[in-house]
Each structure stands twice: as C-alpha cells, then as structure tokens.
Design a protein around this motif. Sequence first.
Motif, PDB file in Angstrom:
ATOM      1  N   ASN A 123       0.823  -1.210   0.000  1.00  0.00           N
ATOM      2  CA  ASN A 123       0.000   0.000   0.000  1.00  0.00           C
ATOM      3  C   ASN A 123       0.859   1.261   0.000  1.00  0.00           C
ATOM      4  N   ASN A 146      -0.407  12.800   3.812  1.00  0.00           N
ATOM      5  CA  ASN A 146      -0.979  11.514   3.433  1.00  0.00           C
ATOM      6  C   ASN A 146      -0.175  10.353   4.013  1.00  0.00           C
ATOM      7  N   TYR A 152      -1.676   7.536   6.695  1.00  0.00           N
ATOM      8  CA  TYR A 152      -1.652   6.108   6.398  1.00  0.00           C
ATOM      9  C   TYR A 152      -0.838   5.336   7.429  1.00  0.00           C
ATOM     10  N   LYS A 172      -2.609   2.345   9.029  1.00  0.00           N
ATOM     11  CA  LYS A 172      -2.340   1.345   7.989  1.00  0.00           C
ATOM     12  C   LYS A 172      -3.580   1.000   7.164  1.00  0.00           C
ATOM     13  N   PHE A 209      -5.768   1.970   3.893  1.00  0.00           N
ATOM     14  CA  PHE A 209      -5.603   2.724   2.654  1.00  0.00           C
ATOM     15  C   PHE A 209      -6.650   3.818   2.497  1.00  0.00           C
ATOM     16  N   SER A 217      -7.419   5.833   4.629  1.00  0.00           N
ATOM     17  CA  SER A 217      -6.939   7.014   5.353  1.00  0.00           C
ATOM     18  C   SER A 217      -6.278   8.021   4.417  1.00  0.00           C
ATOM     19  N   ILE A 218      -5.977   7.580   3.198  1.00  0.00           N
ATOM     20  CA  ILE A 218      -5.388   8.494   2.217  1.00  0.00           C
ATOM     21  C   ILE A 218      -6.340   9.650   1.945  1.00  0.00           C
TER      22      ILE A 218
END
Length: 266
Positions: free
Chosen positions: A131, A174, A178, A182, A184, A186-187
């Motif tokens: 990721n 970003n 993340y 952990k 994705f 959260s981007i």
Amino acid sequence: MNLNFLKLFLESLKILKNKKIFALFGIEFLFFLLLMILALVTVTSVAEDVNQLRNFQQEFTVDENASANYLYENLLSLSNILNDLIKIVIAAFIILFFISGLFNGILWKASVNLIHGKPLFKDYNKRYFLNFFLLTFIWFVAFAGVFYLLYQYGFSYGVFAIILILFFYSAWINFSCYALDKNFSSIMRGFVFAIKKLYIFVPAFVLLAVILFLGSYAFGVFNNFFVSFLASIFLVFIFAWFRIFLITICGEQDSKPAKKSADNKY
C-alpha cells in the motif's frame, strides 16, 4: 476546534529524548546518502550525454553536397544520444521510486511506533509496504503529470517551486495518516486534512522552512568538508523530528472525532 500548537511541538521534542531515535537517524542518513549517490550518478551520466549533444551541434553541418550516408550516420548518432538520456532518466526514476517507497515506508511507521512507545519495527507486513508503494506511485505519477503539463505549456521556476511545495505538503500529510492506522482509506482523510486544516499544517511547514533556511545560512558561512558533514547530520535530524511532529499533529486531528463522540455519550 482548538489545537495547542506549542504543546504538540514540545511533545515532538520530548520524543527525541528516546534512545531509539538514533536508529531512525541512521536509517534517515542512509536514505539521504542513497539519494545523493543516485543524484550524483544521474547528473554525471546526463552531463556526458549533454556534452555529446553540444559536440554534435557544433560539428554537424548540412549543405547541398552532404551525402545521404553522412546524414544517416549523424542522425543515428543523435538518436543514440537521446535514447541514452531517456534510459538514464527512466532508470533514475525507477530507482528513486523504490528507494523512496521502501525507506519512507520504514521511517513513517517507525516514527509512529516511537510516538506510541512500541518496538520500533513492529507491525510491518507485506500489505503495509504494498500500500505504501502504491501511495508513493500515485504521488510520483501525479507529480510527473503536473511537471509534463508545465513543460508543455511553458516552464517557470516559480510555478515549479510552488508545485514542489504543494507536492511535499500533501504527500507528507498523506503518509502520516496512512502510517497511523495502515488503512488505505486514510489516504482520503489525508487529503481532507491537508485542505481543511491549512491553519494547522501551514504553520508547521513554515516552521520547517524557517529552520532549514536559518540552518543553511549558518552552515553556508563556512565552506569545508567537516561543516558539510555537520550540515548533513543537521538535515537528517530536522527531517526526522519534523516527521514525528507531523504525525503527532495528524494523530491529534484524527482523535478529535472520537473524543467528541465519547463526550456526547455523557
């Protein structure tokens, strides 16, 4: 929502007292060293091809008596030089991508673990790195696309500097979001933070810029190898600290909704 900027700043400095920070410094220093080597090799290789292009431009002449074989050989030589330049740039881009994805993935998660008091290299797995490489790839493609458009419609150093600042501003926020969970998804939260929380993050980046400017001015007074080495150590220290500071701010913002929902229960 009020954020105690000074409090978070002091908290980030306290984390630097942890002895584990020296491991981060070492990884950060290796990262910068590899970037410097890559830049040196790339510039040296490109310079050789640029010199060949200059020699070609000076020596190549076309007149009515020029043979077809002469034109063919010179055009073939020019094509080979341009192909070498393209290969060098592509190779440097690929190497930069893998170095950035690997080291940033390690450094950001290790910084989160340091902040939370966990073992420095805990919670790494294949999915996390895949990721992170994907996130790095997205930012590389976005930057390359914007740079291509800028080149097509008129290159400007001022506009390029602004794009570079916006790139690092958004990418680092970003990365921080993340690395914290952990996830994705959260981007997207990182994008929201970068835009909606300008009044929080901009002062942090301005502080970084001021520190780097003052540091470069102070070290620039002297010009020798030892001072250059100290400047490199200073740069490693500042970037390691700023990553921790940025993650601390993102963690504070991320915890606000949870705190509000908890308060609403009572």
